[in-house]
Scaffold this active site. Structure first.
Site, short mmCIF file in Angstrom:
data_model
loop_
_atom_site.label_atom_id
_atom_site.label_comp_id
_atom_site.label_asym_id
_atom_site.label_seq_id
_atom_site.Cartn_x
_atom_site.Cartn_y
_atom_site.Cartn_z
N GLU A 49 28.68 61.92 54.89
CA GLU A 49 29.56 60.77 54.65
C GLU A 49 29.67 60.48 52.94
OE1 GLU A 49 29.03 58.15 52.11
OE2 GLU A 49 30.44 56.44 52.74
N GLU A 50 29.48 61.40 52.70
CA GLU A 50 30.12 61.42 51.01
C GLU A 50 31.06 62.22 50.78
OE1 GLU A 50 29.22 59.39 49.01
OE2 GLU A 50 27.10 58.84 48.87
#
Ligand SMILES: [Ca+2]
Ligand SMILES: [Ca+2]
Ligand SMILES: [Zn+2]
Ligand SMILES: [Zn+2]
Ligand SMILES: [Zn+2]
Ligand SMILES: [Zn+2]
Lengths: 656, 656
Positions: free
Chosen positions: A349-350
């Site tokens: 996600e990052e």
């Protein structure tokens, strides 16, 4: 023949099975080592989650993808002061563990600036560069130091690039010892998902665009950038002279600054990064619904972290694991949800919502036809105070649920009571950004979504200090906020999974849309009409009222035969699919991939955070002569109006 | 509580309620006067259909739209021969009734050519212009005479335009007296639907693009054109000299031609037309389904005609009215379909599928989530011989149905037996073209579709001779072909509406797709891989087999409770939605509006009539150097492969 559901009984059992100690234990286990996406520890974390699900007897799956990620190779930063001294500036937190990734910006290009003068550009917005221009400060050829707080990282770099800046150093302001030394990692990529597979799943053996493809390179900035600590930034900024810092800037800075530059301090900055394709893993637990297994309620949280991830995201992961534990308990007690519940642990996600986006792209049609709602929790707990963002048809349910969960910080209160007090009015925010895994679900697939969290703006965000100890000392010492977050999250899912008629209220949506129109009217000039919007919202209000009556009737009526079952199913289908009406195949001006016309990204200089196509058209018209900008704005208004009409048509259910 | 369906009984009653006399009477009533879209007689025809539905007690609706249509104002054509004589050439059929529109091409621009040399360009294809070039014939600045038979009218004009031709005269070959004097009207617009509202419904008060908008003007040719009779064309062609007509041309011409020109005959041609926004009307009858009213089976036929429309389209309209009559009879006997049946009478098909397209654009989401199949009949009867086009999952049903309907020309046979004899093998054609109202349903909305008709290539097509008398004397003297067409059409709809499990067989689709891949392989060079296609087809085969077993199980099992009802509903949802997987939001190279990647339009120079994106990429690569064309072809192959995988995923139903 199946036993009556008795949902309320099981839901109460869910709430009473909470355990702060268990949540704390999960968090500790998840955050022992850094677990950056695409690394071995990240795979270990995936195995931990998978093993947990399996140990509960839950149906477990792993979905692997092969996106282009980005890692730092080497970086250096030295400042040369006018007095002739120079100093190597620290680029990491002090005594950073060797298995934690050094601070960097994912997808920053490699590059360097030699003896480039440093300049302070405040938050890096248009108006900041305009202010510098006004005092005769030339930023071209400089290295800009920018504080975070207004634009996304990527937008800061793009804005700087457009002004001729050579490189950007970004810092996050902080006042405590460690927050002044913490360095905020993050992504500078534009958009979401694997850059090599826009619109489809990036898998091994599948199609991948080339790095030189225009559609790929447009996702990355052209100048290098780096996050630095507040301490490091201050060293540079305190040494600047030149133009006088505007008072609006200095009054909110935590330290003294004489000038904004350029120089006389010069910087030698060099960054080398590499982009490479690596495997990432999403982990799922599936609880098949008994009556409607082809209807999905999804709970999602990402698992990858920049470093230890205690707050971001594993406070949410702990809650996810705990919900799994408690659902399994309920199943042992004889419960089965009506609709399927899918617990999702996302990877990468990052880097740009990659794990969730690839999975949604891969399963778009299936999700479009079966997904009831997506409930996201990224950081379950950052500090005190309950916050929620949602698509408006879920407002009423959110409020109901929070009235059933105990407040973690006030013994006699419910979450709702403290929440309502805090903001005094319109507490539920909206999902306009692209800052967590709800983005592909809502803005690409049109699925009603929620995002909840305790606390806001925690000081160790994306630094090496986001550890279990920080959480245990500052974020949630009693882990009761974790309990409350898990309670709201888990109960939301249970209501959506078990209610006979989906608990959506589209009147809230219509009211919210009308509020948006009222704001937009004030931004429009002369002969641009919002009448189409008004008409379509009226249609939605009318249909929403009918549906409320119909829903009430069908939820109490004892229609057990085939006709009754199918009538409820037909109504639920309309309730489920209505949100899809906001999608437009042509997408947004910001990017065709983004299909939702009410919530989504627009240029960072836009003035409104809804109707992103309209927002972008208004922004672009600012630079146009005469009435040139008018037609695109009117067109975007028509598009939103037709989308709202589509929603009304689907919700109403009558084609002829 | 509802009585068991006893569908078979009612379906037999349907077949035995046929009446050729009734059909003939309907046709006569529909074709008394010409009824061109947008004119008063067209509105009268709409009222006739509406009144018929109402008289049967059927729920009836009218949907009005406001598209841009096109009408002729004035035209003239004169030929100047080398001997000094000149003659005004006839531009209409002899003694054309004043209320019938003169022959013209809808959406041809106004324009003229003065003393332009005439040239014969055969069918107007690339190879025909190449042949002219090879014998030194220069077409630029000429008026081209072209015979119909290969390309669409619009493509003929575009090809001519690209060669510098000033104007095009198109004729249809014919050997009988009236077919040599008949003039074939038609549209030259590219694409389907109202040009002012691409992607949304063109309604009064709604958004409309401007005529000067690039997206609008790209739909129309830039040079004027006109249809002429074979007799008129021969007058010109017989007088040409210059380059010698290639033998391949002359051996199929019906008359002697010495040369292809240019000249010495010169033409004065002038056409003035007007484009204007007018109201059109679709008429609907709705029979609400009892158990699944939110599932639609649609029967569609257009009602507008160039002149009297006896064959095209009102033989189909007669069948539609007759089916309505017979369904109403069944309802009086106590029948109610399980799913809703919608009878659709479209307007403005002749201008470019406008009535159907606007309605589909307006209701795209609703149709996408509820439409089971679209069954089109344009010309129900043109002559002898049964023909059918369908998306392959409907092949099996088509064959079953035609075995139950009597053949109209052979007493002891069924439609199937004569049909199978005629083509000896693979009788069911595919819906790759955009020549009737199935186009928006299949190629934009992804709805399984069928198109059936008796006879092929009737000689009075689009002329003033398409009258009841022609039908009664030539097309279907006994009106038994009408009976057969209505029988197949109506029974198809009944099976789709009443079968407990939708009678779709996706193995047929997988086999057809494999056949397409086998053809494509031979067109590809070197390093372009079809492996992704092979893999996805394998997945589809596998899933299709499982679904066959599942469908069989669920259709016999006596599961009456909620679980059983919902299990069948879930399977039916998958069967219904699978076709949508072939849609891709990015559309085709030919035009983004067209979303289906297996059936749809591509450049007229393409070599294959399926996988239109691949077809177009292959065509475009022909002009490129080196491997430049390779990447787009491979990309299109990936897109189709992913579409097939989507279909398999939706059909299979398991997301995780
Ligand atoms: Ca992707
Ligand atoms: Ca339209
Ligand atoms: Zn996060
Ligand atoms: Zn984060
Ligand atoms: Zn027709
Ligand atoms: Zn026609």
């Amino acid at each position: 023949p199946h036993a009556p559901r008795n949902a309320a009984h099981f839901h109460r059992a869910f709430l009473s099975s909470a355990s702060n100690a268990t949540l704390a234990a999960y968090l500790r286990a998840l955050t022992l080592r850094p677990h950056l996406a695409g690394t071995q520890p990240s795979l270990d974390a995936a195995h931990l989650v998978r093993a947990h699900f399996l140990s509960l007897g839950l149906e477990t799956r792993v979905a692997r993808f092969a996106p282009l990620l980005s890692y730092p190779v080497r970086a250096s930063l030295a400042a040369h002061f006018p007095n002739g001294t120079s100093v190597d500036l620290p680029l990491t937190e002090p005594r950073l563990a060797p298995d934690a990734v050094v601070p960097y910006h994912a997808y920053s290009p490699s590059g360097s600036a030699v003896r480039a003068l440093a300049v302070f550009a405040n938050y890096g917005r248009e108006e900041d560069y305009a202010a510098l221009s006004a005092i005769g400060v030339e930023v071209a050829g400089c290295v800009a130091v920018v504080r975070r707080g207004a634009l996304s990282r990527g937008d800061v770099v793009r804005a700087a690039e457009s002004k001729g800046v050579l490189a950007v150093l970004m810092y996050t302001e902080g006042r405590t010892a460690w927050s002044r030394r913490g360095v905020e990692r993050g992504t500078v990529m534009r958009g979401v998902g694997d850059p090599l597979s826009p619109g489809w799943a990036g898998v091994e053996g599948g199609e991948a665009l080339g790095l030189e493809d225009e559609e790929v390179s447009a996702r990355f900035p052209k100048i290098p950038s780096m996050p630095v600590s507040a301490e490091c930034a201050e060293m540079i900024l305190a040494s600047l002279e030149g133009g006088r810092a505007p008072p609006e800037w200095t009054e909110t800075l935590g330290f003294k600054v004489r000038g904004v530059g350029p120089g006389p301090t010069a910087l030698n900055f060099s960054y080398q990064g590499e982009k490479k394709v690596v495997n990432i893993h999403n982990v799922f637990a599936v609880i098949r619904g008994l009556e409607e297994p082809d209807r999905y309620i999804l709970l999602g949280n990402h698992r990858d972290a920049w470093t230890y991830g205690a707050v971001d995201p594993n406070s949410g992961t702990a809650a996810l694991l705990d919900i799994a534990r408690r659902y399994a308990l309920m199943m042992h007690m004889g419960w089965n949800p009506r609709r399927s519940i899918i617990l999702c642990s996302w990877d990468a996600e990052e880097f740009g919502m990659i794990g969730s986006t690839e999975w949604v792209e891969q399963n778009l049609m299936t999700l479009g036809s079966k997904a009831v709602a997506y409930l996201n929790v990224d950081c379950a707990v950052q500090g005190p105070g309950f916050f929620a963002r949602a698509t408006p048809q879920l407002d009423e349910l959110l409020i109901e649920i929070t009235k059933k969960v105990k407040d973690p910080d006030n013994k006699e209160a419910t979450v709702y009571e403290m929440w309502a007090k805090a903001d005094g009015g319109d507490n539920i925010q909206r999902l306009s950004g692209i800052d967590s895994d709800y983005a592909p679900f809502l803005q690409y697939a049109g699925i009603p979504s929620v995002d909840i969290y305790y606390g806001k703006d925690f000081p160790v965000y994306h630094t090496a200090y986001d550890t279990y100890d920080w959480m245990a000392n500052h974020g949630d010492p009693l882990f009761q906020r974790h309990v409350a977050a898990a309670g709201v999250w888990g109960l939301l899912a249970l209501r959506l999974a078990d209610d006979l008629i989906l608990p959506f209220n589209y009147l809230s949506y219509a009211n919210q849309l009308q509020g948006y129109v009222d704001i937009v009217i004030n931004l429009l000039e002369g002969n641009i009409s919002v009448h189409p919007l008004t008409l379509s919202i009226q249609a939605l209000v009318s249909v929403a009222k009918e549906v409320e009556l119909e829903a009430e009737k069908l939820s109490v009526e004892r229609m057990t035969g085939e006709l009754g079952v199918l009538r409820r199913r037909a109504l639920n289908d309309r309730l489920m699919l209505a949100e899809r009406g906001f999608l437009d195949a042509d997408g947004l001006p910001y990017g065709r991939w983004f299909k939702h016309l009410v919530y989504g990204p627009s240029d960072y200089r836009s003035k409104i955070s809804f109707f992103p196509g309209v927002a972008e058209a208004i922004w672009r018209s600012a630079g146009m002569r005469g009435g040139e900008g008018r037609a695109p704005i009117q067109h975007e208004i028509w598009r939103v109006a037709r989308a709202i009409q589509r929603v009304a048509d689907v919700l109403g259910g009558r084609t002829l």
